[in-house]
Design a protein around this motif. Sequence first.
Motif, PDB file in Angstrom:
ATOM      1  N   LEU A   1      43.930  15.560  29.093  1.00 23.74           N
ATOM      2  CA  LEU A   1      43.553  16.393  30.228  1.00 23.74           C
ATOM      3  C   LEU A   1      43.861  17.866  30.002  1.00 23.74           C
ATOM      4  N   PRO A   2      45.090  18.217  29.556  1.00 24.08           N
ATOM      5  CA  PRO A   2      45.341  19.630  29.287  1.00 24.08           C
ATOM      6  C   PRO A   2      44.400  20.190  28.231  1.00 24.08           C
TER       7      PRO A   2
ATOM      8  N   GLN B   1      47.482  12.014  30.299  1.00 26.65           N
ATOM      9  CA  GLN B   1      48.008  13.021  31.206  1.00 26.65           C
ATOM     10  C   GLN B   1      48.565  14.241  30.489  1.00 26.65           C
ATOM     11  N   LYS B   2      49.191  13.991  29.334  1.00 26.88           N
ATOM     12  CA  LYS B   2      49.897  15.112  28.709  1.00 26.88           C
ATOM     13  C   LYS B   2      49.121  15.751  27.574  1.00 26.88           C
TER      14      LYS B   2
ATOM     15  N   PHE C   1      53.147  20.308  29.104  1.00 32.52           N
ATOM     16  CA  PHE C   1      51.830  19.983  28.557  1.00 32.52           C
ATOM     17  C   PHE C   1      51.760  20.472  27.121  1.00 32.52           C
TER      18      PHE C   1
END
Lengths: 73, 412
Positions: free
Chosen positions: B135-136, B131-132, B278
């Motif tokens: 994806l970014p 997630q951190k 992020f």
Amino acid sequence: MKWLELLTVAGATLTAAVTVVVLYSLGVRLTAIAADVQQTSPGIKRSLAYICFGLCSLAVLFGLYLIIPYFSG
Amino acid sequence: MVALVIALALFFDFTNGFHDTANAMATPIATGAIKPKTAVTLAAILNLVGAFLSTEVAKTVSGGIIREGSDGIQITPDIIFAGLMGAILWNMITWLKGLPSSSSHALFGGLIGAAIAGIGFNSINLEGLMQKVILPAIFAPLIAGIVAYICTRLAYALTSRHDPETGSKLTQKRGGFRSGQIFTSSLVALAHGTNDAQKTMGIITLVLIAAGTQEAGSGPQFWVIAACAFAIAIGTYAGGWRIIRTMGAGLTEVKPAQGFAAETSTASAILASSHLGFALSTTQVASGSVIGSGMGRKGTSVRWSMVGKIALGWLFTLPAAGIVGALTALLVKTGVVGVLIAAVAGTAAVLFMFFYSRKSAVGHHNAIEVEEAGQAVRFAKKKAMARARAHAKAKAQAEADADANNQKETQR
């Protein structure tokens, strides 16, 4: 969820960048118009251009204001 | 051990500033908007300021990726030492080879590799990682690229001047963007500080937590923030001189209006992501923007082979730094002797690479990252424009389709 946060990032990026670019471009355009030789009222166009530049910097400062935790508490 | 790791982390921060100044200041130096010396100083100061602005990303690094504290597996300073070693070595190698890579992913790769080798696979917080970081890493350059494309289109549309009667082109007078770039590039430098300096802060905080001097889950302490801010600022200042020489050769051919649009998008994307914690790569976002703005300007075509090369570099960074990190972790596991060997070997490797780079002629080594993205965007000469236009139209259609597909994926 994280998808929402990603969308937030996308939206914020788009809004911020478009605002800044549009305002600045308008300023550049108006400066260019004001510099034209046959222009009848360059003063007004020029001040409008400065207003655009001013709004643009205000938008940037507002963005920073939103981000810096010191201000938002 | 803790002191050693902190020193190593600060050195990583230094290399980061050193590596990434180009992101912020390359275009305004290239367009002559700002003098090199001023640009470097400005970037250093703004990096310093940016580092103090936000600590969200630091929290991500210290709390999101490797499980620390009582509920997770106890992470030791040794593991972090090994991870940092992997990150620094990979950073130096890519810098030397002129490969486009991300300092941030080198750091994560090194840490993950070290944790897997040193503790086991279950030490990784996979969800947090996805997630951190992952994806970014995929979406941020994409977002920045799309936004830069839109902004470049808007900037050109708003400032294109035609004679109302004859329809012929007037002097465009877009010189204003040149001075505007001073501000946008400053913003990018600031954004760089808010994201990249944070990573080191996160690492040092992680060490302090691992060593038991700080509570798990808490943010970085003030002296950590200050030290990291200064390390990255000094690195920026030191690294700038190499970029000046590179820019003297005029590697990037970015027009002021394009540069303005690209930098605005980069800065907004990084600042927005930093704010949400992020940890993304400034390098990748800046490259995405440059490519996006290149597509937005008429008469330019994108060298997809170069883009592919850049993408490949991105893919390799995580595992490669991970392997170095894992090897170091195995070495460190053997005890004090292993730590000594790792430290000495690492220092020797870094010194060797540094002197090697000094000896060889200044050239493509310095042409890192964003310049490569700039090269990926080719500018057609006036005469070739007409020919290119027909070609570009077909391409633009294909790109539009690709973009639409990408957006669909984003929405999913």
